[in-house]
Design an enzyme around this catalytic site. Structure first.
Site, PDB file in Angstrom:
ATOM      1  N   HIS A  31      15.273 -15.425 -28.679  1.00  0.00           N
ATOM      2  CA  HIS A  31      15.289 -14.024 -29.128  1.00  0.00           C
ATOM      3  C   HIS A  31      15.095 -13.984 -30.643  1.00  0.00           C
ATOM      4  O   HIS A  31      15.549 -14.871 -31.365  1.00  0.00           O
ATOM      5  CB  HIS A  31      16.605 -13.356 -28.736  1.00  0.00           C
ATOM      6  CG  HIS A  31      16.581 -11.884 -28.987  1.00  0.00           C
ATOM      7  ND1 HIS A  31      16.862 -11.352 -30.226  1.00  0.00           N
ATOM      8  CD2 HIS A  31      16.242 -10.843 -28.189  1.00  0.00           C
ATOM      9  CE1 HIS A  31      16.713 -10.035 -30.159  1.00  0.00           C
ATOM     10  NE2 HIS A  31      16.347  -9.706 -28.934  1.00  0.00           N
ATOM     11  N   GLU A  52       8.260  -9.373 -27.363  1.00  0.00           N
ATOM     12  CA  GLU A  52       8.999  -8.380 -28.150  1.00  0.00           C
ATOM     13  C   GLU A  52       8.539  -8.440 -29.601  1.00  0.00           C
ATOM     14  O   GLU A  52       9.015  -9.301 -30.365  1.00  0.00           O
ATOM     15  CB  GLU A  52      10.497  -8.697 -28.129  1.00  0.00           C
ATOM     16  CG  GLU A  52      11.141  -8.668 -26.778  1.00  0.00           C
ATOM     17  CD  GLU A  52      12.651  -8.501 -26.909  1.00  0.00           C
ATOM     18  OE1 GLU A  52      13.144  -7.444 -26.503  1.00  0.00           O
ATOM     19  OE2 GLU A  52      13.313  -9.394 -27.442  1.00  0.00           O
TER      20      GLU A  52
END
Ligand code: PGA
Length: 268
Positions: free
Chosen positions: A107, A177
């Site tokens: 992430h 993302e």
């Protein structure tokens, strides 16, 4: 490799909530978890999950609500070493031992804290070897008209997925993302998303040693909300969504899930 249980296969459409370091008390976290687990007790299609703070994992997994629900409880990261002098870390093996079946890796907030593409690659291998299903996050920090972001994404793909073993594809999900869209309220244009998804698939399909990854499900993440969710699936051609802020409100999270369902049934 001796696995105790069969790895969990995520089905499209997928909705994963990333709670990050929220909520800040166990009581609030339990309330939220119970409500989501109840709402997601028996999804008609696809996979719905929440990536929660490490301290809450075992508590949630062993809760009666989780046992009755198909909601997947994910970790937010998994360290690559099995044990040793690694203060503050939790290994993929420990997660597996605790009954966790899936985790995020790479992430952007972990990358900001020091995780490079090389580290994400090592963590990915360790987690896969433990039988975890891994949602690997990638995405550029900035986007420009010259297309430098495409080179960035290409490099991220090649390093992060280097030597990914054939036959383990069902344990892998890619979450695209763009960092500039995370938590900013500025989401990506669905047409740009579609182009980027095609670019990712093309890179994997034509790069030697990555062809087996070209059909891996791709999720979009970055300022997803109940209003814009539909456009990412319909026009962005992704197989699901990774949702941060809006996963902390049961109503918004389930509204996003409701958006995914008719899309799947329409395409059947
Ligand atoms: P956001 O976060 O939905 O709040 O932008 C997404 C993420 O960080 O995964």
């Amino acid at each position: 490799m001796a696995l105790r249980t069969k790895p969990r296969k995520f089905q499209a459409p997928m909705l994963i909530g990333n709670w990050k370091m929220n909520p800040d008390t166990l009581d609030e976290a339990k309330l939220l978890f119970r409500a989501v687990a109840k709402a997601a007790a028996s999804p008609k299609y696809g996979t719905i999950g929440v990536a929660v703070p490490t301290l809450y994992l075992r508590e949630f997994l062993n809760s009666p609500q989780a046992k009755k629900s198909k909601l997947v409880v994910l970790a937010q990261d998994a360290f690559q070493e099995k044990s040793g002098a690694y203060t503050g870390r939790v290994s993929a093996r420990m997660l597996r031992e605790a009954g966790i079946t899936a985790t995020l890796i790479g992430h952007s907030e972990m990358r900001q804290a020091g995780d490079t593409d090389e580290i994400a690659n090592i963590k990915l291998h360790a987690a896969i070897n433990e039988g975890l299903t891994v949602v690997v996050c990638i995405g550029e920090k900035v986007r420009d008209d010259e297309g430098t972001h495409l080179h960035f994404i290409r490099q991220q793909l090649l390093t992060t997925f280097r030597n990914f073993p054939k036959g383990f594809e069902s344990q892998l999900v890619i979450a695209y993302e763009p960092v500039w869209a995370i938590g900013t309220g500025v989401s990506m244009d669905p047409t740009d998303l579609h182009e980027t998804v095609l670019y990712i698939r093309k890179q994997l399909a034509f790069e030697n040693g990555y062809q087996h990854l070209s059909q891996i499900p791709i999720l979009y993440g970055g300022s997803v909300n109940p209003e814009n969710a539909r456009s990412f699936i319909e026009n962005g051609e992704v197989q699901g969504l990774l949702v941060g802020k809006q996963s902390l409100t049961v109503q918004s999270f389930m509204q996003i899930y409701d958006v995914l369902l008719p899309i799947r049934s329409k395409r059947k």
